[in-house]
Enzyme design. Structure first.
Site, PDB file in Angstrom:
ATOM      1  N   THR A 124      30.601  11.503  53.624  1.00 62.72           N
ATOM      2  CA  THR A 124      29.429  10.998  53.467  1.00 62.72           C
ATOM      3  C   THR A 124      29.661   9.561  52.960  1.00 62.72           C
ATOM      4  O   THR A 124      30.098   9.378  51.959  1.00 62.72           O
ATOM      5  CB  THR A 124      28.695  11.700  52.404  1.00 62.72           C
ATOM      6  OG1 THR A 124      28.655  13.301  52.670  1.00 62.72           O
ATOM      7  CG2 THR A 124      27.458  11.383  51.878  1.00 62.72           C
ATOM      8  N   CYS A 168      28.694  17.441  46.195  1.00 65.82           N
ATOM      9  CA  CYS A 168      27.627  16.363  47.006  1.00 65.82           C
ATOM     10  C   CYS A 168      26.429  16.057  46.104  1.00 65.82           C
ATOM     11  O   CYS A 168      26.009  14.688  46.268  1.00 65.82           O
ATOM     12  CB  CYS A 168      27.237  17.520  48.194  1.00 65.82           C
ATOM     13  SG  CYS A 168      28.376  17.768  49.181  1.00 65.82           S
TER      14      CYS A 168
END
Length: 435
Positions: free
Chosen positions: A122, A263
């Protein structure tokens, strides 16, 4: 196809094993020699249901192997995935891209023939541009396409998510890159998984936007839970009532102690920083972060309100990981909860089915117990923090019989208030009337 997976963390190891299970030839690369040796022995460094069997079967079939040297795997690869960590940078909340850029430079030196280099990590919008610049600077003759392919894996359900995805996002405008990644994911065509082709920067933003939206849903229902407690409503029924609207949906509308994990906190902070760098203010996302941080710290007060002054009392905490079916303690709500309890003078005992070894690194000052009944023995309050299946059908009579005070604070609403009242507990949950 031949695939090199750079990084054997959560995303890299799950993705590498799943690609191998598709029939591709996969080599996972990591600089941690100890981790690579352990993987070769069949020891999995993370807890993820089914991952040990998946790795073992593909190693046995000689489709999956592990190494510390990326030179040969990258030179032979059709696709190289960068799946290294992008933690929050200390001090400012930006994503730390040190490992991504280091991997890009090493990959550049080893490239041979046409290769697609894919950021699976990410990463902020524009990272792919910098990865491409670094590769071309280090190896001007490289025949390479740099693409983005964000992951959407839930810890505890990652293998199923990989094999039965809601969507596959491929970020590249290069037709050769699109074809190569189409070939990588072709085994999923039988599952009719939609492949969405976008520009690279769009793909990078999709990942952050998705996580920020889900974090917003969690934070929204948590605030509605607070209101429900004040007005005498039941947040679970409120969530069901709004979730039946297909424009809203029922997922991520479960009130609790706030979101954590690897996350949502990291990615929402990074998205805010990306926006600030471009003179855009994401007021909703900023509010989500603030509300979530305050909520996690407030959970200790919720325990105190139920059990009274905690000084000298024993509190049993059931569940430490940020969610079930993982040993991940990153930004788990249990950390600020336990810290708050200790600050109030409580003695804390804890149990978690798989997360206690990781928890000891974060919370070394508390006592750890081998089973929930040992944990609650003599406790003045029991707090359910993580909704492990092992806690959903506890012997309530046995629990009450060994506790010093029958006080239960259920931060995941896994029990019904009427059942707890029938067993004689003082019961506090989230967004529902106390009993």
């Amino acid at each position: 196809m031949r695939i090199a997976m750079i990084g054997t963390g959560y995303v890299g190891l799950v993705s590498g094993a799943c690609f191998a299970d598709f029939g591709h030839q996969v080599t996972c690369v990591d600089k941690d020699a100890g981790k690579i040796e352990a993987l070769r022995r069949g020891e999995i460094p993370i807890f993820e249901p089914g991952l040990d069997e998946l790795v073992a079967s593909n190693v046995k079939a000689k489709r999956l192997d592990f190494t510390t040297d990326l030179t040969a795997p990258v030179a032979e690869a059709d696709a190289v995935f960068i799946a290294v960590g992008t933690p929050s940078r200390r001090g400012d909340g930006h994503a730390d891209l040190t490992y991504v850029y280091s991997a890009a430079r090493e990959i550049a030196a080893a490239l041979s023939g046409f290769t697609v280099v894919v950021t699976k990590s990410t990463v902020p919008v524009g990272t792919g541009d910098e990865v491409e610049r670094l590769i071309r600077e280090a190896n001007p003759s490289a025949d390479v396409v740099v693409a983005s392919n964000p992951e959407f894996l839930r810890e505890g359900a990652a293998i199923r998510d990989f094999k039965f995805p809601d969507r596959i996002v491929v970020g590249t405008d290069d037709e050769r890159g699109r074809k190569a990644l189409g070939d990588v994911y072709r085994p999923l065509s039988l599952n009719q998984a939609p492949v969405m082709y976008t520009a690279r920067r769009t793909a990078e933003l999709i990942k952050y936007a998705a996580n920020a939206f889900l974090a917003t849903k969690i934070t929204f229902i948590n605030e509605i839970a607070d209101l429900s407690e004040k007005v005498g409503a039941d947040v679970q029924q409120v969530a069901r009532g709004i979730g039946l609207d297909n424009r809203i949906g029922s997922k991520f509308l479960h009130a609790g102690p706030g979101f954590g994990g690897s996350c949502f906190p990291k990615d929402t902070r990074a998205l805010v920083k990306i926006a600030q760098d471009h003179d855009v203010q994401l007021r909703i996302v900023e509010a989500v972060l603030g509300v979530n941080d305050i909520r996690k710290r407030a959970m200790a007060r919720k325990v105190s309100n139920a059990a009274g002054n905690l000084r000298g009392k024993t509190v049993a905490v059931l569940g430490l990981t940020f969610k079930p079916d993982t040993d991940d303690m990153r930004e788990a709500p249990s950390i600020p909860l336990v810290t708050g309890l200790l600050d109030m003078g409580a003695k804390v005992r804890a149990h978690d089915p798989v997360g206690m070894e990781q928890a000891k690194k974060e919370l070394p000052e508390i006592q750890y117990c081998d089973d929930p009944y040992e944990c609650v023995k003599g406790a003045d309050a029991m707090v359910i923090v993580t909704e492990w299946v092992q806690y959903r059908a506890l012997d309530l009579d046995r629990i009450k019989g060994v506790m010093a005070q029958p006080v239960v604070v259920d931060l995941r609403n896994i029990y019904r208030p009427e059942d707890m009242a029938a067993h004689g507990f003082t019961y506090e949950s989230v967004g529902r009337a106390a009993t």
